[in-house]
Write an enzyme that holds these catalytic residues in place. Sequence first.
Site, PDB file in Angstrom:
ATOM      1  N   THR A 204       0.853  -1.160  -0.233  1.00 39.18           N
ATOM      2  CA  THR A 204       0.028   0.351  -0.052  1.00 39.18           C
ATOM      3  C   THR A 204       0.846   1.310   0.020  1.00 39.18           C
ATOM      4  OG1 THR A 204      -1.574  -1.142   1.407  1.00 39.18           O
ATOM      5  CG2 THR A 204      -1.922   1.142   1.097  1.00 39.18           C
TER       6      THR A 204
ATOM      7  N   ARG B 201      -9.772  -0.712   3.314  1.00 39.39           N
ATOM      8  CA  ARG B 201      -9.273  -0.550   1.823  1.00 39.39           C
ATOM      9  C   ARG B 201      -9.979  -1.526   1.001  1.00 39.39           C
ATOM     10  NH1 ARG B 201      -5.159   2.794   0.209  1.00 39.39           N
ATOM     11  NH2 ARG B 201      -3.844   3.583   1.745  1.00 39.39           N
TER      12      ARG B 201
END
Length: 289
Positions: free
Chosen positions: A47, A141
């Site tokens: 990420t 997410r």
Amino acid sequence: MKKPIFTGVCTALVTPFLDGKINYPMAKLLLRRQMDAGIKAVVLSGTTGESPTLTDREKIELFRQCKEYAKEECTIIAGTGSNSTAHAIELSQAAEAVGADALLVVSPYYNKANPDGLFSHFLSIAHSVSIPVILYNVPSRTGVDIPVSVYKRLSRVPNIVGVKEASTDITKIAKIKNACEPDFCIWSGNDEFTVPIMALGGQGVISVTSNVCPEEMLSMTQAAINEDYETAGEIQVALQPLMELMFCEVNPIPVKAAMACIGYDCGGCRLPLTALSAENHNKIKSYFA
């Protein structure tokens, strides 16, 4: 017994850009800084490394160059997750072929697979490679929180060695420890949960903040490994303002701004991520002033 890939700190390294392309010399400089600080493992194309906007070719070249540079001094963990199982397998095999030591595989996002689908997804990837696989749960997410029941089943797979747990439910850590095989590792995916998770039996953290202060994060986790939770807690309390700044906007926008403040120009983020707001940029600059 499965051997932990790392204990303590693994840095989720930012991906530096220059003129719209990956700045490979800077990537090696960042890696060198981590190794000099004593960090023994890094995640590339996670990420924090802006994996959604890296092409497969860029990812593989990043894995290859960094492994060739680090050699045996640092464990290179390749982010190879996808919401397509076939794509994740292809990328995972390519990462293994260029020397990646292990894989970090995020749960499939957007699809919202059920527990059987999650199990089959991760099992298929693990069976396609011979290197260790770390699961990555980040429901904020992906839209999916991997159930403990799925961890229990996957913990029996020989090369699935643990999970980067980035949910916000601290009680889930104890549930994972109770349900899974004893050698199934848990690493915090949230910097601010590191010491509590290690106190519950976790092995460390895959960290954003350690891009900026690897030595301090290493000291904190080493204290926890030594069961000196008083010292570990004191360090975490001292680092809390910085940890909060690293998430004042979506990761990795703040950490890239922080890296520039300490002398490492990693470029901006690729769209759709944009520059840090002026207000938050001033806060980060003030922190390092």
